[in-house]
Motif scaffolding. Structure first.
Motif, PDB file in Angstrom:
ATOM      1  N   ASN A 151       3.534  -0.764  -3.413  1.00  0.00           N
ATOM      2  CA  ASN A 151       4.333  -1.037  -2.217  1.00  0.00           C
ATOM      3  C   ASN A 151       5.576  -0.162  -2.229  1.00  0.00           C
ATOM      4  OD1 ASN A 151       2.440  -3.056  -1.948  1.00  0.00           O
ATOM      5  ND2 ASN A 151       3.908  -4.472  -1.071  1.00  0.00           N
ATOM      6  N   LYS A 152       5.700   0.638  -1.172  1.00  0.00           N
ATOM      7  CA  LYS A 152       6.849   1.536  -1.061  1.00  0.00           C
ATOM      8  C   LYS A 152       7.239   1.593   0.405  1.00  0.00           C
ATOM      9  CE  LYS A 152       6.290   5.983  -1.019  1.00  0.00           C
ATOM     10  NZ  LYS A 152       5.893   7.340  -1.336  1.00  0.00           N
ATOM     11  N   GLU A 153       8.496   1.344   0.681  1.00  0.00           N
ATOM     12  CA  GLU A 153       8.970   1.408   2.055  1.00  0.00           C
ATOM     13  C   GLU A 153       9.110   2.871   2.461  1.00  0.00           C
ATOM     14  OE1 GLU A 153      12.819  -0.008   4.671  1.00  0.00           O
ATOM     15  OE2 GLU A 153      12.216  -1.250   2.956  1.00  0.00           O
TER      16      GLU A 153
END
Length: 190
Positions: free
Chosen positions: A165-167
């Motif tokens: 998960n990476k914005e």
């Protein structure tokens, strides 16, 4: 079939199995067959008419002690699920759904340049699938979401990759630079 019959003070056992009492009528019948030199009916059924080699050990001066279970290592085979670093390539649930999202696409595709498909899972639970050129920017994904679902125009949301998960904060990056080709992007409301 090789079977070991051990005679104990308080009963007998077969192949290190449970103690069988001498006083039980079926066990007494079993031992009578052995004394007559016959293979007991129980063992004949066990081997389905095959050959039985019955060995005997005399331990009648000892009490039966349940043998310890020997450790037996796993001898089967395992199956690996997934991969160490999964690449998420999703397919639409139906060809019609894919066609519908591409037909309604407000994104202009240059067919002479490399393209990719991005699946977008929206905060409302629905999903969009869209073709983009690899040179499109993350901002184009945001614009596509707003054009496809105008209700999100007034909402503050972020785009996030699924694993890890990476914005996606820098919306000026191309899809190739952001390394999100053929992936699933999540929309999360702030």
């Amino acid at each position: 079939v090789q079977i070991l019959l051990k005679l104990w003070r308080n009963g007998f056992s077969l192949d290190d199995g449970e103690l069988r009492s001498y006083s039980d009528p079926t066990n007494a019948q079993f031992l009578e067959s052995v004394k007559r030199g016959e293979i007991p009916l129980e063992l004949q059924r066990l081997v389905h008419g095959g050959q039985v080699n019955l060995d005997m050990e005399d331990h009648q001066e000892q009490e039966y002690v349940k043998p310890r279970l020997r450790f037996k290592a796993f001898s089967g085979e395992g199956q690996k699920l997934g991969s160490l670093t999964p690449e998420i390539v999703s397919t639409p649930s139906s060809p019609e759904e894919e066609e519908k999202s591409i037909l309604n696409a407000p994104v202009l595709i240059d067919d002479s340049m490399p393209a990719t498909k991005i699946q977008i899972r929206l905060a409302d639970g629905s999903r969009l699938i869209q073709r983009f050129n690899q040179t499109h920017r993350i901002k184009h994904i945001r614009d596509f979401i707003i054009q496809s679902r105008p209700a999100f125009a007034t909402m503050d949301f972020v785009l996030v990759t699924t694993f890890p998960n990476k914005e996606l904060t820098d919306e000026s990056l191309t899809l190739q630079e952001a390394d999100i080709l053929n992936t699933v992007i999540l929309q999360q409301l702030k």
